[in-house]
Design an enzyme around this catalytic site. Structure first.
Site, mmCIF file in Angstrom:
data_model
loop_
_atom_site.group_PDB
_atom_site.id
_atom_site.type_symbol
_atom_site.label_atom_id
_atom_site.label_comp_id
_atom_site.label_asym_id
_atom_site.label_seq_id
_atom_site.Cartn_x
_atom_site.Cartn_y
_atom_site.Cartn_z
ATOM 1 N N ARG A 29 0.840 -1.206 0.000
ATOM 2 C CA ARG A 29 0.000 0.000 0.000
ATOM 3 C C ARG A 29 0.873 1.253 0.000
ATOM 4 N NH1 ARG A 29 -5.398 0.019 3.409
ATOM 5 N NH2 ARG A 29 -4.013 0.447 5.153
ATOM 6 N N ALA A 65 -0.204 4.294 2.567
ATOM 7 C CA ALA A 65 -0.793 3.907 3.843
ATOM 8 C C ALA A 65 0.087 4.258 5.030
ATOM 9 C CB ALA A 65 -1.103 2.412 3.850
ATOM 10 N N LEU A 67 3.777 5.010 7.317
ATOM 11 C CA LEU A 67 5.095 4.532 7.701
ATOM 12 C C LEU A 67 5.188 3.018 7.576
ATOM 13 C CD1 LEU A 67 7.847 5.132 9.193
ATOM 14 C CD2 LEU A 67 6.577 4.807 11.328
ATOM 15 N N GLY A 112 2.231 8.744 7.455
ATOM 16 C CA GLY A 112 3.295 9.341 6.650
ATOM 17 C C GLY A 112 2.866 9.703 5.250
ATOM 18 N N GLU A 115 1.464 13.031 5.646
ATOM 19 C CA GLU A 115 2.566 13.967 5.865
ATOM 20 C C GLU A 115 3.243 14.336 4.550
ATOM 21 O OE1 GLU A 115 4.447 13.364 10.158
ATOM 22 O OE2 GLU A 115 4.406 11.478 9.042
ATOM 23 N N GLU A 135 -1.653 7.240 14.826
ATOM 24 C CA GLU A 135 -0.480 7.154 15.699
ATOM 25 C C GLU A 135 -0.828 6.791 17.141
ATOM 26 O OE1 GLU A 135 0.843 8.998 12.055
ATOM 27 O OE2 GLU A 135 -0.904 9.333 13.321
ATOM 28 N N GLY A 143 6.238 11.716 12.764
ATOM 29 C CA GLY A 143 7.662 12.011 12.663
ATOM 30 C C GLY A 143 8.086 12.571 11.332
#
Length: 264
Positions: A29, A65, A67, A112, A115, A135, A143
């Protein structure tokens, strides 16, 4: 990085003046690992050297999807800190680079992935896109710059809600929140992103550079400092030969006027 070879973590294609960058781990993903982030950095560097704008999209059913947890869970504490700072540096390259980056979003835009999208300048979401920040449920914290970029887009309270509850938000609601700029029918995200990228590529390079680099910095300044920087950037962009030609074209009626939107 040419073409769309399956072994490439990130694909790269130049279509005219537009660089098309694709996350290419569909079986995962398009989860983001350190290797993927470094590949994105190389793609951004190449795009800035040969394109006027760029589009980032995801191969397969999802944009990203988030990290790669399998990689993250094995990292020592100091490596996790260093990895986060590396993400910051690379995503900053998108946000404060020399060309506009547009993201075409579909399916999962999570963690992520959100992000990364937040580091782009314009976000186009297909109706299927859903946004999540899980998270809190994973026992971790953002992060990749989300606490700054996503919070500025949708507000810290809404971001905190998503992180605390793990709830997902659909594309229409995310548009209302300010997290995306366009919502389009299924399958039309990349086409719309390319259309927008082509439009931005027609702008004067100095104007684009000022928009990409001055606006986020002015946001971090006091009002008075921001207004001063605005005056300097206004003068600098207006002093370029390209600006003079574009202004003369408008005054001589060789360029069109600003028109009302066609769809209300």
């Amino acid at each position: 990085m040419d073409g769309a070879a399956s072994e490439d973590l990130v694909t790269y294609e130049l279509r005219g003046s537009i660089a098309v960058i694709g996350l290419n781990r569909p079986e995962k993903r398009n989860a983001v690992s350190d290797r993927v982030v470094n590949a994105l950095s190389a793609a951004a560097e190449r795009a800035e050297g040969e394109a006027r704008a760029a589009v980032i999209h995801g191969h397969g059913k999802h944009f990203c999807a988030g990290l790669d947890l399998a990689e993250h869970v094995e990292k020592p504490l100091i490596d996790a800190v260093k990895g986060s700072r590396q993400w910051h540096r690379i995503f900053d390259r998108f946000e404060r680079g020399s060309i506009p980056f547009i993201t075409a979003l579909h399916g999962a835009v999570v963690g992520g992935g959100f992000e990364l999208a937040a580091a782009s300048h314009i976000r186009v979401a297909e109706e299927s896109a859903f946004f999540g920040m899980p998270e809190g449920t994973r026992g971790i914290f953002v992060g990749g710059g989300g606490s700054v970029r996503i919070a500025r887009l949708i507000g810290a309270a809404r971001m905190g809600d998503m992180m605390l509850t793990g709830r997902t938000v659909g594309a229409p609601e995310m548009e209302r929140w300010g997290g995306v700029s366009y919502v389009v029918p299924e399958g039309q995200g990349l086409e719309k992103a390319m259309e927008i990228a082509a439009k931005t590529a027609e702008n004067a390079e100095m104007s684009n550079y000022a928009i990409l680099n001055a606006l986020p910095r002015i946001q971090d300044m006091s009002s008075e400092d921001g207004l001063f920087v605005e005056s300097i950037m206004s003068a600098l962009t207006s002093a370029t030969p390209e600006a003079e030609e574009r202004l003369r074209a408008f005054l001589e009626k060789r360029a069109g006027k600003v028109e009302a939107p066609r769809n209300g």
